[in-house]
Design an enzyme around this catalytic site. Structure first.
Site, PDB file in Angstrom:
ATOM      1  N   CYS A 406       0.818  -1.212   0.000  1.00  9.40           N
ATOM      2  CA  CYS A 406       0.000   0.000   0.000  1.00  9.40           C
ATOM      3  C   CYS A 406       0.854   1.266   0.000  1.00  9.40           C
ATOM      4  O   CYS A 406       0.495   2.270  -0.634  1.00  9.40           O
ATOM      5  CB  CYS A 406      -0.941   0.006   1.197  1.00  9.40           C
ATOM      6  SG  CYS A 406      -0.094  -0.139   2.796  1.00  9.40           S
ATOM      7  N   HIS A 450      -1.695   0.454   7.184  1.00 11.90           N
ATOM      8  CA  HIS A 450      -2.108   0.799   5.829  1.00 11.90           C
ATOM      9  C   HIS A 450      -1.737   2.248   5.555  1.00 11.90           C
ATOM     10  O   HIS A 450      -1.560   3.056   6.473  1.00 11.90           O
ATOM     11  CB  HIS A 450      -3.615   0.597   5.677  1.00 11.90           C
ATOM     12  CG  HIS A 450      -4.096   0.575   4.265  1.00 11.90           C
ATOM     13  ND1 HIS A 450      -3.653  -0.320   3.332  1.00 11.90           N
ATOM     14  CD2 HIS A 450      -4.995   1.373   3.612  1.00 11.90           C
ATOM     15  CE1 HIS A 450      -4.261  -0.113   2.182  1.00 11.90           C
ATOM     16  NE2 HIS A 450      -5.080   0.917   2.317  1.00 11.90           N
ATOM     17  N   ASP A 466      -7.994   5.514  -2.074  1.00  8.85           N
ATOM     18  CA  ASP A 466      -7.141   4.388  -1.705  1.00  8.85           C
ATOM     19  C   ASP A 466      -6.712   3.661  -2.976  1.00  8.85           C
ATOM     20  O   ASP A 466      -7.473   2.861  -3.534  1.00  8.85           O
ATOM     21  CB  ASP A 466      -7.885   3.431  -0.777  1.00  8.85           C
ATOM     22  CG  ASP A 466      -6.954   2.384  -0.155  1.00  8.85           C
ATOM     23  OD1 ASP A 466      -5.797   2.278  -0.606  1.00  8.85           O
ATOM     24  OD2 ASP A 466      -7.389   1.690   0.784  1.00  8.85           O
TER      25      ASP A 466
END
Length: 656
Positions: A406, A450, A466
């Site tokens: 991520c 994250h 995201d």
């Protein structure tokens, strides 16, 4: 001849058991050689006890102490205060084994053992730690009792029984004091180095930083919602800090300390919850995106993150409120706009060129974001073990490796949008959480760390984007454990974590029940001061001084009365033999008339003395004496003789 106050064999064995019990919980954090030295000293002392060798000379003990002290300092380092102090104390504690011979030596060892047992709570305060420390204290008290045990009665288990009898009356008093006495803050605090090692996210973000956290199953925080239900999995973004400065490879957290100003109107579902955050060694507090209310002493910064006044080095609780809104409009100042567009003057040339070409074709923010997400979904893959990136990390990721975690996607998207003239920033935190049904709360672990991107939209404000969802949409909907369990680096730092065996039903249920028990332990014991006033009002109504005094006086009086009754009963002679018991009851009746049985007086002579004083009782007391002697000295005494004896005793009592 045995020396005065020399330890008995049971006393020595209790000292050795005490040392092992105190050592066990510390053994994993002490230098590896220190437990070995302790067991070596134990063996040496046992060898001395068996007569195979003698105590070491004072010069040998002096050299061992100096060597152990230098070894501890070199192994741990001077900067780790509590760890160094505990290790040095343990080194001296171990070497003291080579001196315990008399009572005074054992007492020194015992007093230090009490202190060392308490130091275990510096490193862990879970229910398991507390129960183990309580057990160790009982064992140490047994060792203390054994030191004063008579040589005539060297029973090994007697000191332990005495220790339990000492502890049991103290338990209800401990509970009363815990519930009623107000809490005060600690007089001093010492930061622990091991706390700093479990920081989770730091104030810098480089490629691969977030993926390294997936090797740990340590708990980051727990959350209990006022409604009793968690938000949907896709909304469980836990905001911690934002990164805005980029040096070509690493992002740094925002330096702005201005406070957040709530907008005139906000949309989205309002959730109220209580978060229990583990020690992190960092000042930021994680909150459900987006927080709108926080208690003192937390500050809500302009980037809508929460910051404590100092680094969090112990477990803390905060009552927070958040809105599950996708956008909040706030004016962007010129300084903020410049900061969120800033990029290094050089480096990552191919990524800059790509962003400028997109802008030339479609300059809208929505169009730029859509192009980037489409690129990720078409050509990129999601992995915990991406290839190492060079100095131009964004170019290497976008055009060479095309695989990452991520942090790689959030970093590259933020760079592309800034290069295209769109204010953007990275948000670091956690995504997800495991629901524990036994106490209805979420557990968020380190492997759920994250990073995502926030993009400024004119007229809307900051909007969460995201980019990981474009590559691995299952990361948003599924738990991190389900998605990452097949990855080679998952839980690499905690290979024996129960989380790894979550697919086994009974292990998973046991793990959740244990965690729920620790959660209750924290809320109602470790954080009791936060709920003490409410509980006292429920128990006592209006809390007044006389109610508190009665609340302390009544249970203390009951417990002390029970202890006093037990001491009085111990003074009375005890016998389990019904023959002797009947004679004792009869003697007690005569004693009130001045005719009690003298110590060591034979029963026959006692009966004769009573017959002289009370001729009216001569026949019956003579029968009692005759039957007693037959029961005690005649062979083959039967049940009928026994019944006749008891009947004679009762008849004698009636005649009195």
């Amino acid at each position: 001849m045995k020396a005065v106050y020399q330890l008995t064999r049971p006393a020595l064995l209790w000292q050795l058991l005490m040392v092992v019990a105190v050592l066990l919980p510390h053994s994993l954090r002490l230098p590896w050689w220190l437990p070995l030295m302790t067991f070596g000293a134990l063996g040496w002392r046992l060898w001395v006890h068996l007569g195979r060798t003698s105590f070491p000379h004072w010069s040998v003990k002096f050299m061992m102490a100096v060597t152990a002290g230098i070894g501890v300092i070199m192994s741990i380092g001077r900067g780790n205060g509590p760890e160094l102090a505990v290790a040095l104390l343990f080194a001296g504690f171990s070497l003291k084994l080579l001196e315990i011979y008399k009572r005074r030596d054992a007492l020194v060892l015992i007093y230090v053992a009490y202190f060392l047992a308490a130091t275990e709570l510096l490193f862990g305060q879970s229910l398991l730690h507390a129960l183990y420390v309580a057990l160790v204290l009982v064992l140490i008290t047994a060792a203390l009792n054994s030191v004063y045990q008579s040589e005539r009665h060297p029973d090994f288990w007697r000191p332990l029984r005495a220790s339990v009898r000492l502890v049991l009356p103290a338990l209800p008093l401990m509970v009363v004091l815990f519930v009623l006495v107000p809490r005060i803050g600690p007089i001093w605090y010492a930061p622990l180095a091991q706390t700093e090692a479990r920081t989770g996210l730091s104030d810098t973000l480089s490629p691969g930083d977030v993926s390294r956290l997936t090797g740990s199953s340590d708990v980051a925080f727990r959350v209990q919602f006022d409604s009793g239900r968690p938000p949907p999995a896709s909304s469980r973004y836990w905001r911690g800090l934002t990164y805005d400065r980029f040096d070509g490879r690493r992002w740094e957290a925002e330096a702005d300390r201005s406070l957040f100003r709530s907008p005139d109107s906000e949309s989205g579902t309002l959730l109220r919850y209580n978060i229990t955050q583990e020690p992190s060694g960092q000042p930021w507090v994680y909150a459900l995106d987006y927080p709108v209310a926080a208690p003192w002493p937390l500050r809500m910064q302009a980037n809508q993150t929460l910051r404590a006044p100092a680094k969090i080095r112990q477990r803390v609780d905060f009552a927070l409120a958040s809105r599950l809104a996708s956008d909040r409009f706030q004016p962007l100042t010129a300084a903020q706009r410049e900061r969120y567009l800033a990029l290094p003057e050089q480096g990552n040339g191919r990524a800059r060129a790509l962003a400028l070409s997109w802008r030339a074709e479609d300059g809208s923010t929505e169009g730029l974001v859509a192009r980037a997400l489409a690129l990720y979904g078409r050509e990129f893959s999601y992995t915990l073990t991406p290839e190492r990136l060079g100095d131009d990390s964004v170019d290497d990721f976008l055009f060479e490796t095309k695989e990452g975690f991520c942090g790689h996607f959030a970093s590259s998207l933020t760079f592309l949008l800034r290069a295209a003239g769109v204010p953007t920033r990275i948000v670091g935190g956690y995504l997800g959480g495991e629901w524990n049904p036994y106490e209805s709360y979420l557990v968020v672990r380190q492997f759920e760390a994250h990073a995502w991107t926030e993009v400024w939209h004119q007229g809307r404000g900051w909007v969460r984007i995201d980019p990981t969802a474009a590559v691995a949409p299952e990361r948003i909907e599924q738990s991190a454990e389900q998605l990452l369990s097949s990855q080679p680096g998952f839980l690499a730092d905690t290979p024996l974590s129960p989380v790894r065996f979550g697919h086994i039903g009974w292990i998973n249920a046991l793990r959740m029940r244990t965690d729920a028990l620790n959660f209750v332990w924290h809320r109602w014991v470790l954080s009791y001061q936060l709920r003490q006033n409410d509980l006292l009002q429920k128990l006592l109504g209006e809390v007044t001084l006389w109610k508190l005094a009665l609340g302390l006086l009544i249970p203390f009086s009951l417990v002390l009365g029970w202890v006093a009754l037990g001491l009085l009963r111990q003074r009375r002679p005890k016998t389990k033999d019904p023959v002797d018991a009947a004679l004792l009851r009869l003697s007690g009746r005569f004693e009130s008339r001045g005719l009690g049985r003298k110590p060591g007086e034979p029963v026959g002579r006692y009966a004769q003395r009573i017959a002289l004083e009370r001729p009216d009782l001569a026949p019956i007391i003579g029968t009692v004496a005759r039957l007693y002697e037959q029961l005690r000295y005649a062979e083959g005494s039967d049940a009928q003789l026994h019944r006749a004896y008891l009947a004679a005793v009762r008849a004698c009592v009636r005649q009195l």
